[in-house]
Write an enzyme that holds these catalytic residues in place. Sequence first.
Site, PDB file in Angstrom:
ATOM      1  N   VAL A 137     -22.375  -9.282  23.406  1.00  0.00           N
ATOM      2  CA  VAL A 137     -21.887 -10.772  23.183  1.00  0.00           C
ATOM      3  C   VAL A 137     -20.444 -10.788  23.663  1.00  0.00           C
ATOM      4  CG1 VAL A 137     -20.890 -12.404  21.337  1.00  0.00           C
ATOM      5  CG2 VAL A 137     -23.213 -11.504  21.105  1.00  0.00           C
ATOM      6  N   GLU A 154     -27.571 -13.218  26.452  1.00  0.00           N
ATOM      7  CA  GLU A 154     -27.229 -11.633  26.664  1.00  0.00           C
ATOM      8  C   GLU A 154     -28.322 -10.727  27.067  1.00  0.00           C
ATOM      9  OE1 GLU A 154     -26.912  -9.091  23.725  1.00  0.00           O
ATOM     10  OE2 GLU A 154     -27.109 -10.400  22.124  1.00  0.00           O
ATOM     11  N   LYS A 166     -25.175 -10.095  11.331  1.00  0.00           N
ATOM     12  CA  LYS A 166     -26.269  -9.322  10.516  1.00  0.00           C
ATOM     13  C   LYS A 166     -25.575  -8.801   9.258  1.00  0.00           C
ATOM     14  CE  LYS A 166     -26.816  -7.870  14.310  1.00  0.00           C
ATOM     15  NZ  LYS A 166     -26.202  -7.005  15.529  1.00  0.00           N
TER      16      LYS A 166
HETATM   17  N1  PSU Z   1     -27.816  -8.909  17.519  1.00  0.00           N
HETATM   18  C1  PSU Z   1     -29.174  -8.720  17.872  1.00  0.00           C
HETATM   19  N2  PSU Z   1     -29.188  -7.507  18.494  1.00  0.00           N
HETATM   20  C2  PSU Z   1     -28.201  -6.952  19.354  1.00  0.00           C
HETATM   21  C3  PSU Z   1     -26.934  -7.466  19.008  1.00  0.00           C
HETATM   22  C4  PSU Z   1     -26.630  -8.381  18.299  1.00  0.00           C
HETATM   23  O1  PSU Z   1     -29.877  -9.379  17.102  1.00  0.00           O
HETATM   24  O2  PSU Z   1     -28.839  -6.002  20.032  1.00  0.00           O
HETATM   25  C5  PSU Z   1     -25.915  -6.543  19.871  1.00  0.00           C
HETATM   26  C6  PSU Z   1     -25.008  -7.735  20.440  1.00  0.00           C
HETATM   27  O3  PSU Z   1     -25.101  -7.669  21.819  1.00  0.00           O
HETATM   28  C7  PSU Z   1     -23.755  -7.595  20.004  1.00  0.00           C
HETATM   29  C8  PSU Z   1     -23.593  -6.138  19.730  1.00  0.00           C
HETATM   30  O4  PSU Z   1     -22.885  -8.250  20.830  1.00  0.00           O
HETATM   31  O5  PSU Z   1     -24.921  -5.865  19.246  1.00  0.00           O
HETATM   32  C9  PSU Z   1     -22.443  -5.661  18.990  1.00  0.00           C
HETATM   33  O6  PSU Z   1     -22.337  -4.112  19.025  1.00  0.00           O
HETATM   34  P1  PSU Z   1     -21.070  -3.536  18.277  1.00  0.00           P
HETATM   35  O7  PSU Z   1     -21.481  -3.786  16.811  1.00  0.00           O
HETATM   36  O8  PSU Z   1     -21.176  -2.248  18.791  1.00  0.00           O
HETATM   37  O9  PSU Z   1     -19.857  -4.445  18.915  1.00  0.00           O
END
Ligand code: PSU
Length: 305
Positions: A110, A25, A163
């Site tokens: 993702v 990604e 996370k």
């Molecule tokens: N994990 C990481 N760094 C990131 C992300 C995930 O270590 O930048 C990003 C990924 O691209 C994931 C996104 O799909 O955060 C999720 O964002 P949201 O919670 O807005 O869906």
Amino acid sequence: MHSLLNYSSRIKKALDLGKPILAMESTVLTHGLPYPDNLDILETLEELCYSLEVEPATIIVLDGQLHIGMDDQEKEILKNKLQHSQELNKFSMRDIPYAINYKKSGGTTVSATMLLSYKAGIRVFATGGIGGVHKSWNETLDISSDLKALSEIPIIVVSAGCKAILDIPATLEVLESEAVPVLGWKTNEFPAFYSQKSGKKIDKIESAKDVVNIYKTIQKLYPNPTGILVANPVPEKDQIPYKEIAEHIIAAIDEAKAKGISGKELTPFLLANLAEKTAGKSVQSNLALLKNNVLIGAQIAKELK
Ligand code: PSU
Ligand code: MN
């Protein structure tokens, strides 16, 4: 080949020759890591793939073009935009049609990367951590479309769990409801991104062959094949134990709330805030787990052949 997609010359060749390909990604480059770590990590991860004899397909949107793999030209464009703080958005699945129409640029999350990998005929993808259910979900309904993508797109995603800024039990509940297998790489315990352990139990697998067997069974068995989440813990020496990071997470979430940060801004805000609070330790851990996920993703890519 799909008409909306622009394949890099290397990926075009790899697809023609049936060589193993690992998708990656780009939101982690545009929004997940601070400058200038984000400039270097793309090269580091791609080099690692080459050393494992797997073609890396970094997926990104530049000026409305969907790129499957980046040639030097695209890397230059990205570097330029990062260095000069030009507009780089964060695109989840639903943002892609808008980005094409308005010729926008940005990293793919993702969910968007799963969608474009699938369209490109790539079946495995390595990331840092997936998005999931935010802790504030019962007030905000903030649930990442990464979970929707995992429930609908048959791609194997390798991540270090999700996370600890998220509600991990709730995230696992959604994956269970959606019939998405969550497989622990040589572990029974769901990892929590910076930490090896979350206290939540999952099914354990031992090899890339196991993952591919399960993937193939899903294609035969499910009326609507889902993705698979392979949960690979951060190496022990690079982890930040949950006890150590927990207070920072609580403080970061409070700050986000006070500043009224929500929607797609929330995850990048929390990551940047943690980087500050841990004096870069969270960034080191993030880099280590990304490499570790590429290692496993590459094994799976080879086994898929
Ligand atoms: N994990 C990481 N760094 C990131 C992300 C995930 O270590 O930048 C990003 C990924 O691209 C994931 C996104 O799909 O955060 C999720 O964002 P949201 O919670 O807005 O869906
Ligand atoms: Mn969200």
